[in-house]
Design an enzyme around this catalytic site. Structure first.
Site, PDB file in Angstrom:
ATOM      1  N   ALA A   1       0.835  -1.202   0.000  1.00 51.30           N
ATOM      2  CA  ALA A   1       0.000   0.000   0.000  1.00 51.30           C
ATOM      3  C   ALA A   1       0.870   1.253   0.000  1.00 51.30           C
ATOM      4  CB  ALA A   1      -0.928  -0.007   1.214  1.00 51.30           C
TER       5      ALA A   1
ATOM      6  N   ASN B   1       5.874  -6.489   5.916  1.00 53.89           N
ATOM      7  CA  ASN B   1       5.455  -7.864   5.619  1.00 53.89           C
ATOM      8  C   ASN B   1       5.457  -8.158   4.131  1.00 53.89           C
ATOM      9  OD1 ASN B   1       4.903  -8.956   8.163  1.00 53.89           O
ATOM     10  ND2 ASN B   1       2.881  -8.012   8.227  1.00 53.89           N
TER      11      ASN B   1
ATOM     12  N   GLY C   1       3.918 -13.980  -0.135  1.00 54.87           N
ATOM     13  CA  GLY C   1       4.071 -14.842  -1.310  1.00 54.87           C
ATOM     14  C   GLY C   1       3.966 -14.147  -2.657  1.00 54.87           C
ATOM     15  N   GLY C   2       3.683 -12.861  -2.664  1.00 54.07           N
ATOM     16  CA  GLY C   2       3.617 -12.127  -3.927  1.00 54.07           C
ATOM     17  C   GLY C   2       2.486 -12.561  -4.843  1.00 54.07           C
TER      18      GLY C   2
ATOM     19  N   ARG D   1      -9.733 -19.220   4.150  1.00 50.20           N
ATOM     20  CA  ARG D   1      -8.734 -19.396   5.197  1.00 50.20           C
ATOM     21  C   ARG D   1      -9.318 -19.659   6.574  1.00 50.20           C
ATOM     22  NH1 ARG D   1      -4.441 -14.634   3.497  1.00 50.20           N
ATOM     23  NH2 ARG D   1      -3.258 -15.916   2.032  1.00 50.20           N
TER      24      ARG D   1
ATOM     25  N   GLU E   1      -3.722  -2.966   4.784  1.00 58.56           N
ATOM     26  CA  GLU E   1      -4.111  -3.670   5.999  1.00 58.56           C
ATOM     27  C   GLU E   1      -4.446  -2.726   7.152  1.00 58.56           C
ATOM     28  OE1 GLU E   1      -1.206  -6.564   7.199  1.00 58.56           O
ATOM     29  OE2 GLU E   1      -2.467  -7.435   8.766  1.00 58.56           O
TER      30      GLU E   1
END
Lengths: 520, 520
Positions: B61, B88, B93-94, B340, B479
């Site tokens: 971001a 982070n 994992g991109g 998840r 986030e």
């Protein structure tokens, strides 16, 4: 213009003067504007009135705090923004969970504080603040007696509410929280507590050390008209106790956390259950816990507004002594004595293909409804329906009659076997449903309780977001606090929490050192 | 003493003088103490440095905001408290969920923005902020191309992550967010963005209208040593963009909301993922949404620290091309492509009678592990184990061998039938597991992502708790914001959110009117 308004005008002039002087200091100001920052208004030198302890809110927590604080010798003021005292507490069912009551002993119920803690932790999905939870459960027995000493009368039997592993619920004779609030108000007046209605908290007054030393209020305020009322400043030498409840009727605020709780979903709460006081606490650093954990009461009916008649009927009759079925199949689909979240979630799965509610039916017979005090009213308003036979009942709600009869027969078999083989419902007080007349309601959940609120310690001090240390002079109790109930409060635990933590906050505030404040 | 410290000293002297003058005004002050209130410190007349836009944080971001703002012609500063940029984002994992990518078209995958919104709403249990959700999904395709234009290289295939109804995940060649962050940092430097490491936000600076006009920071700060660093004031003519991430590694703060997330539960986050910036936003009125919604990543292993090697292995191999079984029974127990929350919740039900974890086993074969770039590392560190036959694999983990073989056979039958009759897992990319070698890991969730954060509008302006209107000069993205993902974020949607909302915040801030600020 009242004296009060004069003071405000004079304070404004002084603020302007102050800002001008400050601007003269050059390096201190960027814009040189004359308006002081909202959160930086200096404390008044003299208050319109000064007390030891100001209690904001007059429900279970507020009135318990007020009476307890007065017992401790404090000069106490209670303010409430509404035109009547009591908030939600006078329209609730007056049921209090008590671990280890004399009634339980009389009925041979084995209970313990540890078991009550464990039940509440399970319902709270482990999100509970365990220290606060223990404090509440520990205090229930003594607080129930304390309420009795002021005139509360409990029904002579103990009840088994959903999610509790044993019957442990005491309920006022009136089936209403008014059976607690009225005696406490009487006691408060007798012991010298000052009580102001229509007096709304606007903001806190803090000294230069950030200690809360009073509140800005609007007196003669007519909820919800924000332009009404006149400004007053009230000083609190020992502290301010926030017993301001939840925000179940604050549709905007609740939707920010839970977008599904739109205005189309009804609430059992009174119109004053808004987030204003919570926001003011947050603005001075209170730490909000679990704001998105908003409880839906699983016992209400879509056929009436608010708490209505169905809530007590379902709690005392269908959930304890009856069954709840899907209207399309006549079949049970959940444990009727599960916790509130489990029940409300289960009910809200009943939808048609377009997603519209298919209201489940709660039913019992005359024996099962014997303790439902709202039965007559519910029938009068056509919320509760009566039928002589199961066939007639099935017809009334469009349930396949043979399936409903088969379901009742299966239930009776479970009762005879002593085990609910479908959903594991506890059967300690269960009996077979063998004969009519039958009583039933349509059911759909309503917004009922905010598990979330400000973080407190076991002294009921409000903790600061950054330091996690107490905000000096600020206490909170009851639904205004967050964390005790975790993800889902058990029934009858709000009265327990309100009374125990209200008194706890009062003891802490009364023991605080008093600061010197001047009255105008 | 630096110049900076001189300024602080001089400001303190002036504050003292100001307070003394104010005290002279009589009615304004209660205590006459010389110390100003913490939240009432007046803004400095001159800042140590002045920019148009200050971005706090340098993850997806933050870097997207910085580059976008510079593209819009703004003079931009990025600060990060850590000794390296990227937060982070460089250890993730991109993977980026994109609705309607060219790769999907190439592989014949039918997707739409509406379908992505609907998947995220389902995973979020309907708690999502739908307007923000649409903004993010709408922006994914264009933002993926924007990243490419700065040098991000995607793998030449699209992946199917849990909870998405179709394959829609692009992933950087490196299987790491560094494949996004490095090009953006290079672009930022090229386009003239100033970047300060080890520079920690201490508090906001607001003018008398409460507009955020800058930040108090500590430069030369060594995380987490709070006594290090020297005070500086940084002015922002157009606005401050908070891209400060979540608080997954702030054990105290996360436990206030979720007591079960103790220090014994590992996290995939870097140590700097703390709640400090969030708290500062809340102190000036930001409205915190869903703070208790904290995601556990379902793909990690208890046999290594942090994100490790298992996370990418499980995401790309076992979850997409293998199965996960209970180590005691050899049986599957959930849909390996569920969202998840569903997966983490399912895994955490595997416990022994004392409540201790019984780690489930994720397994696949060589074909299934072909795209797992961490395979070699995982084997080197003994986190991923290799076996030639299912019998050997079963022996390694103490699984009953016959049961494991039966489970694999059943799985293969489901694949042939085109339907997972047990758990309804989508099988679009599934293939039979017929031959070794086999690869497996032990699995247990770790704290991964904070769905909660501050409430923003579709201009990425931070909204005030009381008014629900923007706090002037304050923007947030990624986030740090709350509400977009509701109760559970889908995989690969954090990169999508970070890049889209970072750029969105930058456009809003760049379009804001600039105020005049002086530099020392």
């Amino acid at each position: 213009m009242t004296n009060n308004n004069n003071l405000v005008a004079s304070r404004r002039a002084l603020l302007k003067k102050g800002a001008a002087l400050a601007a003269g200091m050059g390096t201190l100001m960027v814009t040189g504007q004359a308006q002081a920052k909202a959160n930086c208004t200096p404390a008044p030198q003299k208050f319109d009135e000064v007390f030891d302890i100001i209690v904001v809110g007059s429900g279970f927590a507020g009135m318990s705090a007020a009476v307890q604080a007065a017992e401790e010798g404090a000069k106490v003021l209670v303010i409430d923004k509404m035109p009547v005292f009591g908030g939600n507490s006078t329209i609730n069912g007056g049921a209090m969970a008590v671990a280890g009551s004399e009634l339980q002993a009389k009925e041979g119920v084995n209970d313990s504080i540890e078991l009550m803690v464990s039940d509440m932790l399970k319902s709270g999905r482990g999100m509970n603040d365990v220290n606060m939870l223990k404090l509440v459960c520990n205090g229930t027995s003594e607080s129930a007696k304390w309420l009795e000493s002021y005139g509360t009368v409990w029904k002579p039997f103990v009840q088994h509410f959903g999610g509790h592993s044993v019957p442990r619920v005491l309920q006022t004779r009136e089936s209403s929280g008014a059976g607690i609030i009225r005696p406490l108000i009487k006691a408060a007046e007798k012991i010298g507590v000052t009580m102001y209605k229509q007096t709304k908290l606007e903001s806190f007054i803090q000294d230069d050390d950030q200690r809360v030393i009073g509140v800005n209020v609007k007196s003669q305020y007519f909820f919800p008209k924000e332009r009404t009322g006149s400004q007053r400043t009230l000083g609190a030498r020992k502290g301010v106790i926030m017993a301001t409840g939840g925000f179940g009727r604050d549709i905007d605020f609740r939707q920010m956390q839970q977008p599904k709780l739109t205005s189309e979903l009804d609430s059992t709460n009174h119109p004053g259950a808004t987030a204003g006081a919570l926001k003011q606490m947050m603005l001075i650093g209170a730490n909000p816990i679990h704001l998105d954990q908003i409880q839906l009461g699983p016992w209400s009916s879509p056929d009436e507004k608010g708490f209505g008649t169905a809530s007590q009927f379902n709690t005392a009759a269908t959930y304890q002594n009856g069954i709840v079925v899907d209207a399309r199949t006549g079949e049970r689909f959940f444990n009727e004595l599960a916790d509130r979240k489990a029940r409300a979630d289960a009910i809200m799965t009943r939808r048609d293909e377009q997603g519209k509610p298919v209201y489940p039916i709660g039913l019992t017979n005359a024996k099962g409804a014997a303790k439902a005090q709202t039965l007559a009213w519910g029938m009068k308003y056509d919320v509760i329906k009566k039928a002589d036979t199961l066939e007639q009942l099935a017809k009334e709600y469009g349930i396949p009659a043979d399936k409903l009869k088969a379901q009742v027969a299966q239930w009776n078999q479970f009762v005879r076997d002593g085990e609910d083989k479908q959903f594991g419902r506890p059967l300690m007080q269960a009996f077979e449903l063998t004969e009519g007349p039958w009583y039933a309601v349509r059911m759909w959940p309503k917004v009922h309780y905010c598990m979330g609120g400000v973080r407190v310690n076991t002294q009921s001090e409000v903790l600061h977001l950054v330091s996690d240390k107490p905000i000096a002079g600020l206490y909170a109790a009851g639904e205004a606090t967050g964390g005790i109930h975790g993800a889902s409060r058990l029934g009858a635990c709000a009265v327990a929490e309100g009374v125990v933590t209200g008194r706890n906050a009062a003891r802490s505030a009364a023991a605080a050192s008093a600061i010197s404040l001047k009255q105008a």
